[in-house]
Design a protein around this motif. Structure first.
Motif, mmCIF file in Angstrom:
data_model
loop_
_atom_site.group_PDB
_atom_site.id
_atom_site.type_symbol
_atom_site.label_atom_id
_atom_site.label_comp_id
_atom_site.label_asym_id
_atom_site.label_seq_id
_atom_site.Cartn_x
_atom_site.Cartn_y
_atom_site.Cartn_z
ATOM 1 N N MET A 30 0.828 -1.204 0.000
ATOM 2 C CA MET A 30 0.000 0.000 0.000
ATOM 3 C C MET A 30 0.861 1.253 0.000
ATOM 4 O O MET A 30 1.996 1.232 0.490
ATOM 5 N N SER A 34 -2.770 5.419 1.867
ATOM 6 C CA SER A 34 -3.644 4.317 2.280
ATOM 7 C C SER A 34 -3.261 3.808 3.664
ATOM 8 O O SER A 34 -4.128 3.485 4.482
ATOM 9 N N THR A 57 4.909 -1.206 2.699
ATOM 10 C CA THR A 57 4.642 -0.027 1.887
ATOM 11 C C THR A 57 5.087 -0.268 0.457
ATOM 12 O O THR A 57 6.024 -1.020 0.192
ATOM 13 N N ILE A 74 -2.935 -1.554 -2.756
ATOM 14 C CA ILE A 74 -3.936 -0.582 -2.310
ATOM 15 C C ILE A 74 -3.394 0.811 -2.599
ATOM 16 O O ILE A 74 -2.368 1.215 -2.037
ATOM 17 N N SER A 76 -4.151 4.980 -2.950
ATOM 18 C CA SER A 76 -5.009 6.140 -2.688
ATOM 19 C C SER A 76 -4.506 7.368 -3.436
ATOM 20 O O SER A 76 -4.629 8.496 -2.978
#
Length: 450
Positions: A30, A34, A57, A74, A76
């Motif tokens: 991610m 996120s 990460t 993931i 964002s």
């Protein structure tokens, strides 16, 4: 205690539950935004309990272990060409056979940003899935790209932030000049007037962030079944409010939603003094000013939990720091809410009350006053009692944050700076511009001499 509105937190939890449904036996990667949203919605434990094998990460990825064949990414942030190529290289070098990419932006939004036309197709997602399959290079491989609006982090039940949009800043005159190629920077006032700028003239990168923010906010309002009424102060806020008002999905939502919500958008550049001041009106501000940030988190602090296990000066190993975010603890959440809503004195009294209740429940000794040193003694009653620490870990971390802020060696600095700010404003009001400048010069000279 407060009657708190948990609607935004419940929304975040619901979104992360959908993520958890995809992470069983997966290597999870991610981005930082996120990760910060997850930090305030259950943290790493939420993914591990859902069956994730590893979590790391995106910026520090390493080759997966040979047995790992399934990955979940993931994101964002917007997927630009660099990020798409980066993810494709990852799935190839890690030899994954199945992957899921969870995006903040929908396929329709990507189509609009790339083609300038909004469509209902999943063409961008389909193209990305084909790229991932090609990178994995196996006929039995599977790839799926999903849209989930992960963008909220609830600090308290009535206060939330949006980490993916922390860099979204109002337009400045220099941005107007840059948006008009072929013209020199120093032009007429009319050319550099931010208020006269149309949305079609906004730099593409910022336009993309605005549209993503509006789409994400609309998804939140849709989940809350809210009929929004927008107000704005500032040119950039006016653009955002106009975008939200004219969004087709938002128009449809307003026709059927029953819950009325008022939204006020304000350009931060209209009031830089308040956010850069040293007011410290509440304990939460005081803690944020004095304690270091938790690593890779911009909305939480690092709390030293060593006093719970060792006496000062004793030899000890390394212990991970504590923090303020404990969404699974109603006691810690309500205490943090008092830090935001009450005066510092009242917040310290609330800490004492909470600690006293727990100490009595654990059949430990109690202290009697609300000053920082005595609160510290109350916390030290837990030292070495691992069962009691484990049961009350969240409360103790939040209490320690307050105690360490009160006893910090720089605790008097915010008040000193606040007094300087007040004197500066007073001089400016009484004597005009020259006197405050001389006042600042004097402060700098005296500081240098010291």
């Amino acid at each position: 205690m407060y009657q708190c509105n948990n609607l935004v937190h419940d929304y975040s939890v619901a979104v992360w539950e959908k993520v958890c449904a995809k992470v069983r036996h997966a290597a999870v990667y991610m981005d930082a935004e996120s990760a910060e949203c997850l930090h305030f919605t259950g943290g790493l434990v939420r993914l591990l309990e859902a069956g994730a094998e590893t979590v790391q990460t995106l910026s520090s990825w390493k080759r997966g272990i040979p047995e790992q064949r399934y990955a979940v990414f993931i994101m964002s942030r917007l997927l630009d060409d660099f990020t798409v190529n980066y993810l494709c290289r990852m799935v190839k070098e890690c030899h994954f056979r199945s992957c899921v990419v969870i995006c903040l932006a929908s396929s329709e939004l990507y189509s609009e940003l790339k083609l300038g036309v909004q469509t209902d197709s999943d063409s961008f997602y389909e193209m990305f899935e084909k790229q991932l399959l090609s990178s994995m290079g196996n006929m039995s491989s599977t790839a799926q790209v999903l849209h989930l609006p992960i963008f909220t982090a609830s600090i308290t039940p009535e206060l939330f932030v949006t980490p993916p949009f922390s860099n979204l800043f109002p337009l400045l005159p220099v941005d107007v000049a840059r948006s008009q190629p072929g013209k020199v920077l120093l032009q007429s006032k009319q050319t550099q007037d931010v208020k006269a700028l149309e949305i079609s003239q906004i730099p593409h990168k910022m336009l993309s962030e605005i549209k993503l923010f509006v789409a994400s906010l609309d998804a939140l309002l849709e989940d809350l079944s809210a009929r929004d009424e927008c107000f704005c102060l500032g040119s950039t806020s006016a653009i955002i409010a106009s975008e939200l008002a004219n969004l087709p999905s938002a128009r449809a939502r307003r026709k059927t939603s029953q819950n009325k919500v008022s939204l006020l958008f304000i350009d931060r550049t209209l009031d830089l003094a308040s956010c850069t001041g040293h007011h410290g009106d509440n304990l939460f501000d005081h803690i944020r000013q004095l304690l270091p940030e938790l690593y890779d988190r911009h909305n939480d602090v690092s709390v030293n939990v060593m006093p719970l296990f060792y006496k000062e000066g004793a030899e000890h190993g390394r212990i991970a720091p504590g923090c303020l975010s404990h969404s699974d603890s109603s006691t810690a959440t309500h205490l943090l809410q008092s830090f935001v809503m009450l005066r510092q004195k009242d917040s310290l009294s609330e800490i004492k009350r909470q600690l006293k209740e727990v100490l009595q429940k654990e059949q430990l000794c109690t202290a009697q006053t609300t000053q920082a040193a005595e609160l510290q003694d109350m916390v030290y009653e837990f030292r070495g009692n691992m069962d009691a620490i484990r049961r009350n870990s969240a409360l103790l971390q939040v209490a320690l944050a307050a105690i360490q802020a009160q006893s910090n060696e720089h605790a008097s600095c915010p008040n000193a700076l606040l007094s300087v700010e007040k004197m500066f404003v007073r001089n400016l009001a009484e004597t005009g511009l020259d006197s405050p400048l001389r006042f600042i010069q004097k402060l700098i000279t005296e500081r240098k001499e010291k």
